[in-house]
Design a protein around this motif. Structure first.
Motif, PDB file in Angstrom:
ATOM      1  N   LEU A 261     135.334  38.591 -28.530  1.00 14.98           N
ATOM      2  CA  LEU A 261     135.052  37.183 -28.276  1.00 14.98           C
ATOM      3  C   LEU A 261     136.295  36.469 -27.756  1.00 14.98           C
ATOM      4  O   LEU A 261     136.228  35.665 -26.818  1.00 14.98           O
ATOM      5  CB  LEU A 261     134.556  36.522 -29.567  1.00 14.98           C
ATOM      6  N   GLN A 262     137.446  36.807 -28.355  1.00 19.88           N
ATOM      7  CA  GLN A 262     138.713  36.244 -27.889  1.00 19.88           C
ATOM      8  C   GLN A 262     138.985  36.698 -26.450  1.00 19.88           C
ATOM      9  O   GLN A 262     139.415  35.909 -25.598  1.00 19.88           O
ATOM     10  CB  GLN A 262     139.842  36.693 -28.814  1.00 19.88           C
ATOM     11  N   GLY A 263     138.696  37.975 -26.171  1.00 21.09           N
ATOM     12  CA  GLY A 263     138.922  38.520 -24.835  1.00 21.09           C
ATOM     13  C   GLY A 263     138.047  37.863 -23.782  1.00 21.09           C
ATOM     14  O   GLY A 263     138.483  37.625 -22.646  1.00 21.09           O
ATOM     15  N   ARG A 264     136.783  37.547 -24.138  1.00 16.81           N
ATOM     16  CA  ARG A 264     135.895  36.856 -23.198  1.00 16.81           C
ATOM     17  C   ARG A 264     136.467  35.496 -22.813  1.00 16.81           C
ATOM     18  O   ARG A 264     136.427  35.094 -21.642  1.00 16.81           O
ATOM     19  CB  ARG A 264     134.514  36.662 -23.828  1.00 16.81           C
ATOM     20  N   THR A 265     136.992  34.791 -23.793  1.00 11.96           N
ATOM     21  CA  THR A 265     137.561  33.471 -23.526  1.00 11.96           C
ATOM     22  C   THR A 265     138.771  33.586 -22.609  1.00 11.96           C
ATOM     23  O   THR A 265     138.935  32.793 -21.664  1.00 11.96           O
ATOM     24  CB  THR A 265     137.970  32.800 -24.858  1.00 11.96           C
ATOM     25  N   ILE A 266     139.623  34.585 -22.879  1.00 10.84           N
ATOM     26  CA  ILE A 266     140.830  34.769 -22.057  1.00 10.84           C
ATOM     27  C   ILE A 266     140.461  35.152 -20.627  1.00 10.84           C
ATOM     28  O   ILE A 266     141.043  34.653 -19.652  1.00 10.84           O
ATOM     29  CB  ILE A 266     141.735  35.833 -22.697  1.00 10.84           C
ATOM     30  N   THR A 267     139.462  36.053 -20.468  1.00 12.44           N
ATOM     31  CA  THR A 267     139.040  36.462 -19.129  1.00 12.44           C
ATOM     32  C   THR A 267     138.465  35.279 -18.356  1.00 12.44           C
ATOM     33  O   THR A 267     138.744  35.106 -17.154  1.00 12.44           O
ATOM     34  CB  THR A 267     137.989  37.583 -19.229  1.00 12.44           C
ATOM     35  N   SER A 268     137.671  34.450 -19.016  1.00 12.91           N
ATOM     36  CA  SER A 268     137.110  33.260 -18.364  1.00 12.91           C
ATOM     37  C   SER A 268     138.212  32.299 -17.937  1.00 12.91           C
ATOM     38  O   SER A 268     138.177  31.734 -16.831  1.00 12.91           O
ATOM     39  CB  SER A 268     136.136  32.552 -19.317  1.00 12.91           C
ATOM     40  N   LEU A 269     139.204  32.123 -18.802  1.00 12.83           N
ATOM     41  CA  LEU A 269     140.341  31.265 -18.459  1.00 12.83           C
ATOM     42  C   LEU A 269     141.099  31.836 -17.268  1.00 12.83           C
ATOM     43  O   LEU A 269     141.447  31.102 -16.332  1.00 12.83           O
ATOM     44  CB  LEU A 269     141.270  31.132 -19.671  1.00 12.83           C
TER      45      LEU A 269
END
Length: 610
Positions: A261-269
């Motif tokens: 979930l943290q990785g999804r946020t970072i990739t979107s950013l």
């Protein structure tokens, strides 16, 4: 010598108040950063000039292109020698000096100094926590939080400082230089700044929350792993490897989901910032070319604008990862704060004085204690132990015997009543002085993961070698100590005993513990199942030493094996936190109460009573 001077700028072990750090996140940061504020200010100032030099070099690149176009090649060096020499001085001398000073402050001073200052102060505070604090958490997890909080706090603070100056100096300088060339060049950069800030405003809180959740999940995994390793013998005895794997796997699955979930946020950013950066480069380059085509700006202005926005593009990507790193580290700090900032439940009073033991009398007056439970474990208990008297505490499991001696040691604070040693209330004396006057041998003897010699000297650090050997002889430990070999070059007294003394048998650990208390030679002695790990033959062999150890001391002994305390001056029978019987062995047997029933159960009704 230069390295050493910068390394000595932070005194890691300087005297500091022995108080809990603040509970609020910002105040927690400020508490430690305030201690090195001149150095943090120096890093900020040096970082400002370092960023300014980088922008100046980009500005000179555009200026250089304009100079080459405007000046004939034959006269180029004669006309611009002063400016060229100045920029060479900046690139070859000033820039390395400024960046070198920045690196010295960061890598030689703040990184090692601040990290270990935080670790040291946190360790000092946590080390004096109450016994209940350590019983409610995993030792490995506490240690992990102490070790990780320091570098995480340092990294996030330094990343904020670096990001602050790069954003301020690069964006501010670019706006100024673009406006100086043509005010319209500012438009793409201003739009980018607005979009970049909006993106961070949207994503940063989500990264913060998800980083904190991932950190908490990582801590839970660590707790389960440490629990399994610490109890590996139980795991193997019950053949529960698969159960343990599933137990840890559940926690790791949660950690995996939170990291994803943290990785999804970072990739979107990352994707959003990359799109914004593409628009910035294309917009600035296109607008600069159009202005040049209209003969409104020079070729050097194009080089400056395009070069600077490409540098800003790289800086924006770097800041994105810095922001992620900042909040990942903040999450680790918040996780560590759950352990570090807890108040101590047992503390010395401000006016606490050292305990002075003159005779060794102990008195319990109206003692009440319940471990925070609704029912009272010990309820209004009164007991007096005369100086030099040897009493045995007897009773069924859970009656409150060990609790009573833990209260005497002030491992917990009373809910009511008081405990006196030679008429001095134990709550009004320093904990260190109280425990220094009481020798303890417990049932579950845990040794330090150090050498036999170090473990023995815990009883009296200044003891001589001859005194160590004499204590070992009296405890009947002299027979096995010379035979010890830890497999790492340590023999005899120098052999390492392993974590909690795991390399020794239960009887060997108990004899080392008895030798340690012999060395301490405290006027008050507590024996809590002191011979439970010894077989009857060894127990009989060291009984003479125990008699010698008890001579002239006030003794409180607990034993389920009643034969070991039957010879005490007085036996006190406790049940449900209350004294129900007291008297000598013979008197209690004749009375036919609880003690007599316990004795009969142990002897099977066949062993005669003297």
């Amino acid at each position: 010598m230069l390295f050493q001077r910068f390394e000595a700028l932070i005194d890691v072990f300087k005297p500091s108040p022995d108080v809990a750090p603040p509970a609020g996140l910002l105040r927690f940061y400020a508490y430690y950063l305030r201690q090195i504020w001149p150095l943090m200010l120096a890093v900020i100032v040096v970082g400002f000039f370092a960023a300014l030099i980088e922008v100046a070099l980009f500005s000179f690149l555009g200026r250089l292109i304009d100079m080459t176009q405007a000046t004939p090649s034959a006269a180029f060096f004669s006309q611009h020698s002063g400016e060229l020499l100045w920029m060479a001085l900046v690139a070859l001398l000033i820039r390395p000096l400024v960046f070198g000073l920045h690196n010295l402050l960061v890598h030689q001073t703040i990184n090692p100094g601040l990290t270990n200052l935080i670790r040291w102060q946190n360790h000092r505070y946590v080390l004096k926590q109450s016994l209940g604090f350590f019983q409610n958490d995993f030792a490995g997890r506490i240690a992990q939080r102490i070790m990780q909080t320091g570098p995480s706090l340092r990294d996030s603070a330094m990343q904020v400082v670096d990001a602050l100056w790069h954003v301020t100096v690069y964006a501010g300088s670019a706006l100024y230089l673009f406006a100086a060339a043509d005010l319209r060049l500012v438009i793409p950069l201003l739009l980018w700044i607005i979009g970049y800030c909006a993106t961070l405003w949207y994503f940063v809180p989500r990264i913060k929350d998800r980083s904190a959740a991932a950190s908490a999940a990582r801590s839970a995994v660590m707790g389960r792993v440490v629990d399994g390793y610490s109890n590996v013998s139980t795991l193997k005895l019950f053949a529960h490897t698969q159960v343990e794997e599933n137990y840890t796997r559940d926690a790791m699955q949660t950690l995996l989901e939170r990291f994803r979930l943290q990785g999804r946020t970072i990739t979107s950013l990352d994707f959003t910032i990359t799109c914004l950066n593409g628009l910035l480069i294309a917009g600035t380059a296109g607008l600069a070319l159009w202005l040049w085509h209209q003969e409104l700006i020079s070729t050097g202005a194009i080089a400056l604008a395009v070069g600077l926005v490409i540098r800003i593009n790289g800086m924006a990507e770097w800041i994105m990862w810095v922001v992620n790193g900042i909040f990942e580290n903040v999450g680790t700090v918040q996780d560590g704060m759950q352990t570090i900032v807890q108040p101590r439940l047992v503390q010395d009073r401000d006016d606490a004085e050292p305990l002075q033991v003159r005779q060794g009398g102990v008195r319990f007056e109206g003692v009440q204690f319940h471990y925070g439970k609704a029912g009272g474990v010990i309820d209004h208990l009164d007991l007096q132990v005369a100086p030099g008297e040897k009493i045995g505490l007897v009773g069924p499991s859970g009656a409150g015997k060990s609790t009573l001696v833990n209260l005497l040691l002030r491992l917990y604070d009373l809910q009511g009543g008081r405990i006196l040693v030679d008429d001095q209330d134990v709550s009004r004396v320093t904990q260190e002085s109280l425990r220094a006057q009481i020798g303890v041998v417990t049932q579950d003897t845990a040794l330090l993961h150090r050498s036999i010699r170090d473990n023995l000297r815990y009883g009296r650090p200044e003891a001589s070698e001859a005194e160590l050997l004499e204590a070992a002889r009296k405890a009947r430990a002299d027979a096995f100590i010379p035979l010890l070999d830890d497999g790492q070059g340590g023999h005899g007294l120098d052999a390492q005993v392993g974590e909690r003394g795991v390399k020794l048998s239960g009887g060997q650990r108990q004899r080392i513990a008895i030798a340690r208390v012999l060395l301490k030679n405290a006027p008050i002695l507590i024996l809590d199942e002191a011979t439970s790990a010894l077989d009857s033959e060894v127990e009989a062999a060291i009984q003479e030493s125990l008699d010698s150890l008890m001579e002239g001391k006030t003794v409180i002994a607990i034993a389920h094996r009643l034969s070991t305390i039957a010879r005490m001056d007085r036996l006190v029978v406790i049940d449900a936190g209350q004294i129900v019987e007291t008297g000598s062995h013979a008197e209690l047997i004749a009375r036919g109460g609880l003690y007599a029933r316990l004795w009969q159960h142990q002897t099977g009704g066949f062993v005669g009573v003297d």
